[in-house]
Design a protein around this motif. Sequence first.
Motif, PDB file in Angstrom:
ATOM      1  N   LEU A  36      -5.364  17.158  11.545  1.00  0.00           N
ATOM      2  CA  LEU A  36      -5.120  16.743  12.928  1.00  0.00           C
ATOM      3  C   LEU A  36      -4.569  17.893  13.755  1.00  0.00           C
ATOM      4  N   MET A  37      -3.675  18.667  13.148  1.00  0.00           N
ATOM      5  CA  MET A  37      -3.105  19.829  13.843  1.00  0.00           C
ATOM      6  C   MET A  37      -4.203  20.793  14.249  1.00  0.00           C
ATOM      7  N   ALA A  38      -5.174  20.980  13.348  1.00  0.00           N
ATOM      8  CA  ALA A  38      -6.261  21.921  13.601  1.00  0.00           C
ATOM      9  C   ALA A  38      -7.366  21.273  14.432  1.00  0.00           C
ATOM     10  N   LYS A  39      -7.110  20.046  14.916  1.00  0.00           N
ATOM     11  CA  LYS A  39      -8.090  19.272  15.687  1.00  0.00           C
ATOM     12  C   LYS A  39      -9.362  19.031  14.884  1.00  0.00           C
ATOM     13  N   ASP A  40      -9.237  19.118  13.565  1.00  0.00           N
ATOM     14  CA  ASP A  40     -10.390  18.858  12.714  1.00  0.00           C
ATOM     15  C   ASP A  40     -10.423  17.359  12.434  1.00  0.00           C
ATOM     16  N   TYR A  41     -10.920  16.604  13.411  1.00  0.00           N
ATOM     17  CA  TYR A  41     -10.867  15.150  13.300  1.00  0.00           C
ATOM     18  C   TYR A  41     -11.776  14.636  12.190  1.00  0.00           C
ATOM     19  N   ARG A  42     -12.896  15.324  12.010  1.00  0.00           N
ATOM     20  CA  ARG A  42     -13.809  14.890  10.975  1.00  0.00           C
ATOM     21  C   ARG A  42     -13.116  14.956   9.609  1.00  0.00           C
ATOM     22  N   GLY A  43     -12.423  16.078   9.385  1.00  0.00           N
ATOM     23  CA  GLY A  43     -11.689  16.246   8.130  1.00  0.00           C
ATOM     24  C   GLY A  43     -10.600  15.193   7.992  1.00  0.00           C
ATOM     25  N   ALA A  44      -9.886  14.933   9.089  1.00  0.00           N
ATOM     26  CA  ALA A  44      -8.794  13.961   9.053  1.00  0.00           C
ATOM     27  C   ALA A  44      -9.334  12.573   8.721  1.00  0.00           C
ATOM     28  N   ILE A  45     -10.452  12.209   9.348  1.00  0.00           N
ATOM     29  CA  ILE A  45     -11.011  10.874   9.128  1.00  0.00           C
ATOM     30  C   ILE A  45     -11.499  10.741   7.680  1.00  0.00           C
ATOM     31  N   ALA A  46     -12.121  11.807   7.166  1.00  0.00           N
ATOM     32  CA  ALA A  46     -12.599  11.765   5.777  1.00  0.00           C
ATOM     33  C   ALA A  46     -11.431  11.563   4.819  1.00  0.00           C
ATOM     34  N   GLU A  47     -10.327  12.281   5.072  1.00  0.00           N
ATOM     35  CA  GLU A  47      -9.155  12.160   4.206  1.00  0.00           C
ATOM     36  C   GLU A  47      -8.536  10.766   4.328  1.00  0.00           C
ATOM     37  N   LEU A  48      -8.505  10.243   5.556  1.00  0.00           N
ATOM     38  CA  LEU A  48      -7.962   8.895   5.754  1.00  0.00           C
ATOM     39  C   LEU A  48      -8.818   7.857   5.022  1.00  0.00           C
ATOM     40  N   ASP A  49     -10.125   8.053   5.044  1.00  0.00           N
ATOM     41  CA  ASP A  49     -11.011   7.131   4.319  1.00  0.00           C
ATOM     42  C   ASP A  49     -10.703   7.155   2.825  1.00  0.00           C
ATOM     43  N   ARG A  50     -10.425   8.364   2.328  1.00  0.00           N
ATOM     44  CA  ARG A  50     -10.100   8.494   0.908  1.00  0.00           C
ATOM     45  C   ARG A  50      -8.816   7.712   0.599  1.00  0.00           C
ATOM     46  N   LEU A  51      -7.812   7.879   1.467  1.00  0.00           N
ATOM     47  CA  LEU A  51      -6.542   7.172   1.262  1.00  0.00           C
ATOM     48  C   LEU A  51      -6.724   5.661   1.388  1.00  0.00           C
ATOM     49  N   LEU A  52      -7.512   5.252   2.374  1.00  0.00           N
ATOM     50  CA  LEU A  52      -7.711   3.817   2.604  1.00  0.00           C
ATOM     51  C   LEU A  52      -8.392   3.158   1.401  1.00  0.00           C
ATOM     52  N   ALA A  53      -9.252   3.926   0.721  1.00  0.00           N
ATOM     53  CA  ALA A  53      -9.979   3.380  -0.416  1.00  0.00           C
ATOM     54  C   ALA A  53      -9.040   3.045  -1.570  1.00  0.00           C
ATOM     55  N   THR A  54      -7.843   3.641  -1.575  1.00  0.00           N
ATOM     56  CA  THR A  54      -6.897   3.366  -2.667  1.00  0.00           C
ATOM     57  C   THR A  54      -6.078   2.107  -2.404  1.00  0.00           C
ATOM     58  N   LYS A  55      -6.411   1.369  -1.344  1.00  0.00           N
ATOM     59  CA  LYS A  55      -5.683   0.145  -0.971  1.00  0.00           C
ATOM     60  C   LYS A  55      -4.164   0.356  -0.951  1.00  0.00           C
ATOM     61  N   PRO A  56      -3.706   1.243  -0.085  1.00  0.00           N
ATOM     62  CA  PRO A  56      -2.284   1.585  -0.085  1.00  0.00           C
ATOM     63  C   PRO A  56      -1.431   0.493   0.565  1.00  0.00           C
ATOM     64  N   LYS A  57      -0.108   0.641   0.375  1.00  0.00           N
ATOM     65  CA  LYS A  57       0.854  -0.290   0.967  1.00  0.00           C
ATOM     66  C   LYS A  57       0.826  -0.228   2.490  1.00  0.00           C
ATOM     67  N   ASN A  58       0.666   1.000   3.004  1.00  0.00           N
ATOM     68  CA  ASN A  58       0.746   1.173   4.462  1.00  0.00           C
ATOM     69  C   ASN A  58      -0.641   1.155   5.109  1.00  0.00           C
ATOM     70  N   LEU A  59      -1.431   0.190   4.684  1.00  0.00           N
ATOM     71  CA  LEU A  59      -2.806   0.067   5.157  1.00  0.00           C
ATOM     72  C   LEU A  59      -2.880   0.047   6.690  1.00  0.00           C
ATOM     73  N   ALA A  60      -2.016  -0.757   7.306  1.00  0.00           N
ATOM     74  CA  ALA A  60      -2.066  -0.921   8.762  1.00  0.00           C
ATOM     75  C   ALA A  60      -1.810   0.410   9.464  1.00  0.00           C
ATOM     76  N   GLU A  61      -0.827   1.144   8.948  1.00  0.00           N
ATOM     77  CA  GLU A  61      -0.496   2.426   9.552  1.00  0.00           C
ATOM     78  C   GLU A  61      -1.681   3.392   9.458  1.00  0.00           C
ATOM     79  N   LEU A  62      -2.324   3.399   8.293  1.00  0.00           N
ATOM     80  CA  LEU A  62      -3.461   4.299   8.106  1.00  0.00           C
ATOM     81  C   LEU A  62      -4.635   3.913   9.000  1.00  0.00           C
ATOM     82  N   LEU A  63      -4.838   2.607   9.144  1.00  0.00           N
ATOM     83  CA  LEU A  63      -5.935   2.155  10.011  1.00  0.00           C
ATOM     84  C   LEU A  63      -5.691   2.605  11.446  1.00  0.00           C
TER      85      LEU A  63
END
Lengths: 539, 224
Positions: free
Chosen positions: A141-168
Amino acid sequence: MSADFLSKTYLVVDDFSDMRAVVRSILRSLGVTQVDQARDGKDAIDHMQQKRYDVVLCDYNLGVGKNGQQVLEEARYRQLIGVDTIFVMITAENTRDMVMGAVEFAPDSYLAKPFTKELLQTRLTKVFERKGDLKKVNKALMAKDYRGAIAELDRLLATKPKNLAELLKLKADACMAANRHDEALAIYEEVLGTREIAWARIGVGKVQFHKKDYAQAKETFTQLIEQDHNLILAYDWLAKTQTALHEFAEAEQTLQNAAKLSPRGLHRQQLLGDLALSNGNTGEAETAYQRAVSLAKHSVLNHPALFAGLAKSKSSNNKHAEALKVIGEIGKTFADSDQAHFYASTATAVVKGNQGDTEGAKQAMQAAEQAMRNLGDQRQNPKLALEMAKTYAGLGEKEKAAALLHQAIANNHDEDEFLTEIVQVCRAADLDYDAQKAIREIQQDVIKTNNNGVRLIRQGEFDAAIKLLREATEEMPANKTINLNTAKAIIMKMEKTGATTEDILAVRHYIDRVQALAPDDWRLADIMIRLGQLAASRN
Amino acid sequence: MDFSDILASSIHDIKNSLSLILNNLDELIGDPKNRIRDPRQARLLQHEAQRANSNLIQLLTLYKLGNAQLVVRISEYNLEDFLDEVIAANQAVCQALGLELTHNCGPDLSGYFDSELIRSVLDNAIGNARRYAKSRILLSADREDDCLVIRVEDDGAGFPARLIGESQSIMQPPIDPDNPARTQLGHYFAAQIAALHETRDRQGRIQLKNAHRLPGGCFELWLP
């Protein structure tokens, strides 16, 4: 507690020395050894300039001078703290209300006083954990690399984390920043499918706004406010929407209501001042600008335009002497900068004009033109062009104003909010220049050029496409879209036929231009990544 | 300056004072060389200072509610994380009073609420339970009837019979002279905050009963 936690450096900021001692002793009791203390906002900034801290615990209320929020803003703005630094705002009561809206300057955590050492320990452990999980996302996000950020967030979301809402929510924000509105909308609708949640509903409104479905957006934000009169963010977006619909009086009223609820928002007061002034409500304009100037006093976001706005509104209320005094403050507050000169000069021209001093106004205008020339590359900043055009228009130099506006439209043909401002200027100054018609014509021209370029690229005629787009950039040197499309055409050619130093430098040149105008432009990251890959392929 | 500004600035000062009192007491109690004859006195002071703090937050919240200034910010939270923090904030005082404070909550349960508001309701309920518990206070969170239920239970003598039941009866400000006003104010506050949590067809509420998991009083917060 983990050794990792204890080895970190801490800065405790509070104007009350006993409170600093309390926080320090809590940290000590947790085994932390490296704790520095700062007694006010300035001291805190000085400390952060000297040393990189891992954790900053800052009280919101710091007495005279900067408050905690302004410390955070300055630290982030000047990059005195990195993405990994944890900034915890300590508040006496629920001060979240005061700082709402400034998303990029939100602290990592709020802690209400008094807190126990067990709570601080639990909280810090969790924030460290969360920062650790989000490390890659934040970096991207700092590097404005949104594509990279979204890909990483998708990876995290796939693990069904506790903070799902925050990640979404984070993912939706990243999608919005990357102009991927449909993906953001899908997230908002998914969240709303379970339950009515304000941030998601606001998100839906934002998507409607960006898709220029202003009537729908207005409906969404109006309903949100009906349901919750204290939802500041909905007011700000409603005002934005009303402005886009050219409902300037309504927009002013909406901002007025928001400012009543939350008077500490600097940006909101400035917008209100601008709107009120061009709506001819000079009294309201003066009040709003007065607030903006005093709010900005200790802020890193302070700007000569605020003083210029205050001076102009005072002068409109026939307080010319006070206005000139405010202009005098510009020189004192801002070190000898050309931008400060520029704003001081245009404001002086307006005041002198209002006083009937034509000669004085003319001289001030010459000084403004000189300051503009001295600004070099920054000259293309659309805000400056608009300020200049407004001033010309106010002094009756309508042709000069129209010429400037025409160029500004060409340079910003797809910046809807800016184009609305131009329409507003023309309306307020009663210019004999049909901005809306000019906007339509210029947009058609640019779109045609663009389409031709795209067609040529599809046909493999890279050189012809590049030539066409390059010519367009000569005409509209500050048009970000044209510059970026030219860069993209050259990149596509290189991706097909191989990279050359000359082409790489040409792309760099267009990127630099856009970066100078808008370092946050969402399209930059993608182009830079592709250029990086091409450059690497040559080595 | 309007009254809410004056209130906010006074509260800032009072909170600084409370922070100092609480943390100094904490150090005093933790210091084996302290010369307090009866450590229980220091613990009671700590307990009372925390109650003063809870009351202050309640007052400010009710004031804002009365003036339509209260911002309710409902988000989704993980209950285990949330209860971990509630326990962390109250652990020291409970330990000092010889009470065991724990929670019983699965790692995957989440719910929708305003964390600051619900936190102060729970702090208050725990403060209450501290006065009546013999040795244990238990927090729990469950999903029942499509609602999130957060319970604060103790192993004391339980609530008096006239307090048992639905929250409707405590939607009025406290006037009963026979009952400690602060307990009632606390329940009134809790009922108000619960009611601010609503969906299209349902509203949050509180309920008091006895002998749920532990033999004593059980304060229940039902959130849709």
